[in-house]
Design a protein around this motif. Sequence first.
Motif, short mmCIF file in Angstrom:
data_model
loop_
_atom_site.label_atom_id
_atom_site.label_comp_id
_atom_site.label_asym_id
_atom_site.label_seq_id
_atom_site.Cartn_x
_atom_site.Cartn_y
_atom_site.Cartn_z
N CYS A 13 0.83 -1.20 0.00
CA CYS A 13 0.00 0.00 0.00
C CYS A 13 0.87 1.26 0.00
N VAL A 14 1.90 1.23 0.81
CA VAL A 14 2.83 2.37 0.84
C VAL A 14 3.49 2.54 -0.52
N LEU A 15 3.93 1.44 -1.10
CA LEU A 15 4.56 1.49 -2.41
C LEU A 15 3.59 2.03 -3.47
N GLU A 53 16.41 -0.89 2.28
CA GLU A 53 16.54 -1.92 1.25
C GLU A 53 16.68 -1.35 -0.16
N GLY A 54 16.76 -0.04 -0.24
CA GLY A 54 17.00 0.59 -1.53
C GLY A 54 15.77 0.79 -2.41
N TYR A 55 14.61 0.60 -1.83
CA TYR A 55 13.38 0.75 -2.61
C TYR A 55 12.90 2.20 -2.65
N THR A 73 10.91 9.02 -2.05
CA THR A 73 10.76 8.88 -3.49
C THR A 73 11.16 7.46 -3.88
N MET A 74 10.41 6.91 -4.82
CA MET A 74 10.61 5.51 -5.19
C MET A 74 11.74 5.36 -6.20
N THR A 75 12.60 4.40 -5.97
CA THR A 75 13.68 4.11 -6.92
C THR A 75 13.16 3.13 -7.98
N LYS A 76 13.97 2.93 -9.02
CA LYS A 76 13.59 1.95 -10.03
C LYS A 76 13.49 0.57 -9.42
N LEU A 77 14.44 0.29 -8.54
CA LEU A 77 14.42 -0.98 -7.81
C LEU A 77 13.11 -1.11 -7.03
N HIS A 81 10.18 -3.85 -7.41
CA HIS A 81 9.75 -4.58 -6.22
C HIS A 81 8.23 -4.47 -6.06
N TYR A 82 7.74 -3.27 -6.26
CA TYR A 82 6.30 -3.02 -6.16
C TYR A 82 5.52 -3.89 -7.14
#
Lengths: 124, 124
Positions: A13-15, A53-55, A73-77, A81-82
């Motif tokens: 949900c957060v993602l 975890e780098g997300y 802010t969301m990374t590509k990783l 993952h999402y």
Amino acid sequence: MNTQFKRGILEICVLALLAENDQYGYAIIHALSQHIDVGENTVYPILRRLTKEGYTETYLTESKAGAPRKYYTMTKLGFAHYMKQRDEWSAFLAGVYQILNRGGKKHEDLYRRFKARTEKTTTE
Amino acid sequence: MNTQFKRGILEICVLALLAENDQYGYAIIHALSQHIDVGENTVYPILRRLTKEGYTETYLTESKAGAPRKYYTMTKLGFAHYMKQRDEWSAFLAGVYQILNRGGKKHEDLYRRFKARTEKTTTE
DNA sequence: ACACAGTACTATACGTTACACAATACCTGA
DNA sequence: TCAGGTATTGTGTAACGTATAGTACTGTGT
């Protein structure tokens, strides 16, 4: 509300929110709590874990109305993952659906069946 | 598969099977594992907990092909518990659905949005 | 007779995660 | 200045899935 249900899904949900836009913790908590029962003690640890975890990555901004905000802010990783988590979640849901919805799905049906079964075997 | 997803729901799945008919552990495990990834180490503890909490009762029967079977039968309390858990689960699902499915739901949509957003802010 | 596979259940220990409780800190309005 | 909304961090606990291991019974092939 069964707190166990939330395990694993809260992170998704957060993602989901972060996939839309950068957000700070407090805003995320507010957005989530409109739909599910969740508090700060639960969401902040998730955000820290995602970052660890780098997300997600973070940056601070000042706020006119309170303490400085930490934006996530969301990374590509994180996006990958999402997507993966979403897939697993829907696969899991599909399985659960199969199990819960065999035969009568509505409460009345279930109750009728249960009652019929228990009454003929001298339960009481 | 994210093991966290199963928390709380596995119990409901077991209850769903027992609401239909009395069953023994091994059969329950087989039925569940056709739809979700779950093993004996997970299911037996659930059955013991359900019995401990008065939601199920047990009786032994001999089997021609192996050790005696412990059948689990659902009590009225168990059925009420099952109904309540079902309700909470669907309420929870509804909330999650709202959060996960705002805007584009399909992966392509999500990806297009994420890409568009990250590209205009010099990510990389 | 014995190993082995399939059936059926129990016990112990561990890791993840939600969350209660507690603390810190900033700003605004009464 | 004191309450209240904003915003984040840290510590400790409990629940539950599950890895690992073990017990025990039955029928079959050798």
